[in-house]
Each structure stands twice: as structure tokens, then as C-alpha cells.
Write a protein that holds these residues in place. Sequence first.
Motif, short mmCIF file in Angstrom:
data_model
loop_
_atom_site.label_atom_id
_atom_site.label_comp_id
_atom_site.label_asym_id
_atom_site.label_seq_id
_atom_site.Cartn_x
_atom_site.Cartn_y
_atom_site.Cartn_z
N THR A 74 0.79 -1.09 0.59
CA THR A 74 -0.20 -0.47 -0.14
C THR A 74 0.65 1.54 0.27
N SER A 77 2.29 2.02 -3.43
CA SER A 77 0.90 2.44 -4.26
C SER A 77 0.71 4.00 -4.25
N ARG A 80 3.10 5.72 -5.85
CA ARG A 80 2.62 5.34 -7.36
C ARG A 80 3.64 4.69 -7.73
N ASP A 82 3.22 0.83 -9.90
CA ASP A 82 2.32 -0.12 -10.32
C ASP A 82 2.47 -1.59 -9.74
N ILE A 83 1.26 -1.26 -8.59
CA ILE A 83 1.60 -2.82 -7.59
C ILE A 83 -0.16 -3.31 -7.93
N ARG A 85 -2.96 -5.51 -7.89
CA ARG A 85 -4.09 -5.89 -7.22
C ARG A 85 -5.16 -7.44 -7.06
N ASP A 90 -3.62 -5.31 -1.77
CA ASP A 90 -2.18 -5.41 -2.71
C ASP A 90 -1.31 -6.18 -2.89
#
Length: 114
Positions: A74, A77, A80, A82-83, A85, A90
Amino acid sequence: MSAAARLYELTIVCPRPRRTAPDDWHIQPERIASTLAAFFADAELTLTPRTARLHVRWAGQLGDLTEKQRRMATVLSCLRFDIARDHTGDLLPVPVRTKIREVITAPATEEPTR
């Protein structure tokens, strides 16, 4: 004399995810520090070109390590990155290395009264 306190150190290392922000504002040191503080009381996040490394210290119960990995995801994420989901939150990029170390602090000693 008081009993020794248990202190844990947790290190989570994963490949550094791709950045989705158009600029570097989201990964400035003060931004990283304020984002970390929202999710972890005493933590440090180190970003290298290839890895993201979270180091956390806390006292008390060991707790759920999966939850700590989700909190790291998190944080990334929010910065910013790219994680991916899943249905519960996450996921960190794989492979993920998790290392836990228990540190026993020295008990406090009392000065003899005179």
C-alpha cells in the motif's frame, strides 16, 4: 529490575515496481517519510534502481506478516508505483524476501538507594 522487552526487526525486500507517476515528486525523501509514517510507526524505506526495502522495528507481539507485506504494498502504491491488486488488497512484486529478527533489549537496572 524489570523484565527484558521484546523488540522485533522486520525487513521486506522485493523487486522495485515500475513507477507510474509522470515525475519524481512521489519518491522525494520527505514524501516517502510522510507516506511511511501513515502506515508504520518506526520504519525506513530504501529504493534502489532494482529493489524496494522496508525495515521496521516494533515492540510487542509479532503479529501477521502477511498484513505487514500488504501495508508495504500500500505504501508503494501511494508512492505511485505499479502494484498489482487482488481481491483483498495489494500484492508486492515477486520474489519477496522477508526477514524477522527478535532483539532482546537489556533490562533496565535501578541505581541502589543510599
